[in-house]
Scaffold this motif. Structure first.
Motif, PDB file in Angstrom:
ATOM      1  N   MET A   1      39.939  40.374  42.845  1.00  0.00           N
ATOM      2  CA  MET A   1      41.327  40.134  43.364  1.00  0.00           C
ATOM      3  C   MET A   1      42.245  39.511  42.700  1.00  0.00           C
ATOM      4  O   MET A   1      43.459  39.804  42.200  1.00  0.00           O
ATOM      5  N   GLN A   2      41.813  37.944  42.227  1.00  0.00           N
ATOM      6  CA  GLN A   2      42.454  37.289  41.334  1.00  0.00           C
ATOM      7  C   GLN A   2      42.862  37.956  40.103  1.00  0.00           C
ATOM      8  O   GLN A   2      44.021  37.780  39.464  1.00  0.00           O
ATOM      9  N   GLU A   3      41.764  38.548  39.455  1.00  0.00           N
ATOM     10  CA  GLU A   3      41.875  39.146  38.175  1.00  0.00           C
ATOM     11  C   GLU A   3      42.869  40.317  38.079  1.00  0.00           C
ATOM     12  O   GLU A   3      43.505  40.342  37.347  1.00  0.00           O
ATOM     13  N   GLY A   4      42.929  41.035  39.252  1.00  0.00           N
ATOM     14  CA  GLY A   4      43.599  42.236  39.380  1.00  0.00           C
ATOM     15  C   GLY A   4      45.108  41.661  39.419  1.00  0.00           C
ATOM     16  O   GLY A   4      46.102  42.351  38.864  1.00  0.00           O
ATOM     17  N   TRP A   5      45.300  40.685  40.434  1.00  0.00           N
ATOM     18  CA  TRP A   5      46.688  40.055  40.437  1.00  0.00           C
ATOM     19  C   TRP A   5      47.161  39.699  39.303  1.00  0.00           C
ATOM     20  O   TRP A   5      48.269  39.587  38.920  1.00  0.00           O
ATOM     21  N   ALA A   6      46.395  39.017  38.370  1.00  0.00           N
ATOM     22  CA  ALA A   6      46.958  38.363  37.098  1.00  0.00           C
ATOM     23  C   ALA A   6      47.160  39.465  36.000  1.00  0.00           C
ATOM     24  O   ALA A   6      48.080  39.378  35.426  1.00  0.00           O
ATOM     25  N   ARG A   7      46.528  40.697  36.122  1.00  0.00           N
ATOM     26  CA  ARG A   7      46.778  41.764  35.406  1.00  0.00           C
ATOM     27  C   ARG A   7      48.325  42.417  35.875  1.00  0.00           C
ATOM     28  O   ARG A   7      49.175  42.767  34.878  1.00  0.00           O
ATOM     29  N   GLU A  68      54.556  28.521  49.482  1.00  0.00           N
ATOM     30  CA  GLU A  68      54.633  29.944  50.393  1.00  0.00           C
ATOM     31  C   GLU A  68      54.843  31.152  49.929  1.00  0.00           C
ATOM     32  O   GLU A  68      54.397  32.176  50.154  1.00  0.00           O
ATOM     33  N   VAL A  69      55.685  31.219  48.866  1.00  0.00           N
ATOM     34  CA  VAL A  69      56.179  32.272  48.121  1.00  0.00           C
ATOM     35  C   VAL A  69      55.298  32.917  47.255  1.00  0.00           C
ATOM     36  O   VAL A  69      55.021  34.067  47.320  1.00  0.00           O
ATOM     37  N   THR A  70      54.506  32.041  46.755  1.00  0.00           N
ATOM     38  CA  THR A  70      53.479  32.475  45.804  1.00  0.00           C
ATOM     39  C   THR A  70      52.063  33.134  46.390  1.00  0.00           C
ATOM     40  O   THR A  70      51.823  34.016  46.137  1.00  0.00           O
ATOM     41  N   ILE A  71      51.930  32.321  47.707  1.00  0.00           N
ATOM     42  CA  ILE A  71      50.565  32.704  48.579  1.00  0.00           C
ATOM     43  C   ILE A  71      51.036  34.157  49.040  1.00  0.00           C
ATOM     44  O   ILE A  71      50.271  34.977  49.187  1.00  0.00           O
ATOM     45  N   ALA A  72      52.242  34.278  49.555  1.00  0.00           N
ATOM     46  CA  ALA A  72      52.816  35.499  50.025  1.00  0.00           C
ATOM     47  C   ALA A  72      52.697  36.862  48.974  1.00  0.00           C
ATOM     48  O   ALA A  72      52.399  37.901  49.123  1.00  0.00           O
ATOM     49  N   LEU A  73      52.974  36.422  47.588  1.00  0.00           N
ATOM     50  CA  LEU A  73      53.034  37.406  46.754  1.00  0.00           C
ATOM     51  C   LEU A  73      51.626  37.820  46.486  1.00  0.00           C
ATOM     52  O   LEU A  73      51.520  38.951  46.285  1.00  0.00           O
ATOM     53  N   PHE A  74      50.723  36.870  46.546  1.00  0.00           N
ATOM     54  CA  PHE A  74      49.272  37.406  46.103  1.00  0.00           C
ATOM     55  C   PHE A  74      48.842  38.392  47.598  1.00  0.00           C
ATOM     56  O   PHE A  74      48.250  39.268  47.240  1.00  0.00           O
ATOM     57  N   LEU A  75      49.092  37.836  48.616  1.00  0.00           N
ATOM     58  CA  LEU A  75      48.923  38.811  50.033  1.00  0.00           C
ATOM     59  C   LEU A  75      49.390  40.052  49.841  1.00  0.00           C
ATOM     60  O   LEU A  75      48.947  40.897  50.333  1.00  0.00           O
ATOM     61  N   TYR A  77      50.227  41.606  47.330  1.00  0.00           N
ATOM     62  CA  TYR A  77      49.541  42.520  46.245  1.00  0.00           C
ATOM     63  C   TYR A  77      47.998  43.215  46.771  1.00  0.00           C
ATOM     64  O   TYR A  77      47.774  44.136  46.797  1.00  0.00           O
ATOM     65  N   LEU A  78      47.409  42.188  47.765  1.00  0.00           N
ATOM     66  CA  LEU A  78      46.244  42.795  48.409  1.00  0.00           C
ATOM     67  C   LEU A  78      46.618  43.859  49.442  1.00  0.00           C
ATOM     68  O   LEU A  78      45.703  44.636  49.607  1.00  0.00           O
ATOM     69  N   LEU A  79      47.791  43.618  50.277  1.00  0.00           N
ATOM     70  CA  LEU A  79      48.068  44.703  51.094  1.00  0.00           C
ATOM     71  C   LEU A  79      48.779  45.883  50.654  1.00  0.00           C
ATOM     72  O   LEU A  79      48.923  46.835  51.197  1.00  0.00           O
ATOM     73  N   ASP A  80      48.986  45.886  49.172  1.00  0.00           N
ATOM     74  CA  ASP A  80      49.671  47.283  48.623  1.00  0.00           C
ATOM     75  C   ASP A  80      48.610  48.295  48.726  1.00  0.00           C
ATOM     76  O   ASP A  80      47.578  48.015  47.999  1.00  0.00           O
ATOM     77  N   ARG A  81      48.790  49.337  49.419  1.00  0.00           N
ATOM     78  CA  ARG A  81      47.700  50.300  49.715  1.00  0.00           C
ATOM     79  C   ARG A  81      47.433  51.161  48.110  1.00  0.00           C
ATOM     80  O   ARG A  81      46.298  51.713  48.037  1.00  0.00           O
ATOM     81  N   ARG A  82      48.336  50.880  47.162  1.00  0.00           N
ATOM     82  CA  ARG A  82      48.069  51.490  45.629  1.00  0.00           C
ATOM     83  C   ARG A  82      46.826  50.713  45.258  1.00  0.00           C
ATOM     84  O   ARG A  82      46.381  51.399  44.236  1.00  0.00           O
ATOM     85  N   TYR A  83      46.721  49.579  45.455  1.00  0.00           N
ATOM     86  CA  TYR A  83      45.487  48.953  44.864  1.00  0.00           C
ATOM     87  C   TYR A  83      43.958  48.939  45.837  1.00  0.00           C
ATOM     88  O   TYR A  83      43.037  48.501  45.358  1.00  0.00           O
TER      89      TYR A  83
END
Length: 342
Positions: A1-7, A68-75, A77-83
């Motif tokens: 998950m973190q690697e994908g978010w970093a990319r 809070e904004v950073t954590i929200a951005l990570f989540l 990304y996780l909730l984006d159905r495209r991933y």
């Protein structure tokens, strides 16, 4: 998950200095909760922020919002159905990521400026005290029989130049000799009529912003400072063909951290408020240009702000200046006898 978010962030051309701290924050939340991201709930996020607000060095409100904004951005990304992460988590673990911070448990953005209110412009006496302390350091170092008198001379020149051009510490570190240029409209400044800032602060994956900072008459003393540094002091570092304006004894580019350390050393010697930091010189530059009477648009262009509101945040004009404006306004409306009228 973190690697994908970093990319994903790298694909937006965000820099490593932006991505890496975000990943570290996500890791901190994981270690604090002892849970995986698909197990996080609002309660975990609230406990994390409450923990960071306690202790001897509680975080500021602006820092809490950034987290809070950073954590929200990570989540997000996780909730984006495209991933496909939400579906994968449901399939494998029977749980899916959810929003941790929402309107009811996050810091609201109600004002433009949320930084530490102790950060402020230096007044003219404080600027002079800072420079006097910086100028005294070379003799102090020699008197103690230590090495470093040469670097102390450099540090004094660095601090004066930062104030005279209102540059940030990273911008100052990246200035090269060729960035000092003549200004045809101000020939009396010679080769130091302007400074090209090629590595200005960027935003949202954009390249560094460029700007040219003009030398103003009220700061003309910086011409002698730069000339002495370039012609008399810098050659003692044996710089060879190194392009940097500010170099180290090992003939490397002076780092932003070293610039900051130079300010702290001078501040301590001058006995100034320990809450003042290097960026306060930029606040001082903006404030003093305003008090010198320069138009707001000119000041904004000098410091490279995209919005006038940002420049206004940096200002902390004195009561004396405000009273001068008040007096001028009253004279314009009521004439020279305005004091008697009032």
């Amino acid at each position: 998950m973190q690697e994908g978010w970093a990319r994903q962030q790298a694909a937006r051309f965000l820099k490593a200095k932006t991505i890496d701290p975000r990943l570290r924050l996500v890791k901190r939340l994981e270690e604090f909760t002892g849970l995986y991201p698909w197990q996080w709930t609002p309660a975990e996020g609230e406990a994390f922020i409450a923990h960071l607000r306690s202790g001897t060095q509680p975080i500021q409100m602006s820092t809490a919002r950034t987290y809070e904004v950073t954590i929200a951005l990570f989540l997000e990304y996780l909730l984006d159905r495209r991933y496909g992460w939400a579906d994968t988590c449901l399939e494998r673990f029977g749980e899916a990521p959810q929003e941790v911070f929402h309107e009811g448990n996050s810091v609201l953005h109600t004002v433009e400026y949320e930084a530490d209110p102790r950060r402020r412009p230096l007044d003219y006496d404080e600027v002079q005290a800072l420079f006097d302390a910086a100028d005294a350091r070379p003799a102090k170092v020699r008197g103690q029989g230590r090495k470093g008198a040469l670097t102390a001379l450099r540090d004094a020149a660095v601090l004066k130049t930062i104030y005279a051009f209102g540059t940030r510490r990273t911008e100052s570190s990246r200035v090269d000799l060729v960035d000092l240029r003549r200004n045809r409209r101000a020939p009396k400044f010679g080769a130091y009529g302007s400074m090209m800032v090629r590595f200005g602060k960027s935003s949202k994956g954009s390249p560094p912003k460029r700007r040219t900072v003009l030398t103003v008459p009220e700061m003309d003393w910086v011409v002698d400072v730069l000339d002495e540094w370039i012609t008399e002091i810098r050659p003692h570092f044996s710089p060879g063909r190194h392009p940097a304006l500010w170099i180290t004894e090992r003939v490397g580019r002076l780092s932003p951290r070293s610039v900051n350390e130079a300010f702290v050393a001078a501040r301590q010697d001058a006995g100034l408020d320990e809450d003042l930091d290097l960026h306060c010189l930029r606040h001082s530059y903006i404030t003093h240009l305003t008090e010198f009477g320069y138009p707001a648009r000119f000041v904004q262009e000098q410091v490279g702000h995209s919005h006038a509101a940002t420049t206004a945040i940096y200002m902390g004009v004195s009561n004396e200046y405000r009273n001068q404006l008040l007096e001028a306004s009253l004279k314009g409306r009521l004439g020279d006898d305005w004091s008697v009228t009032v």
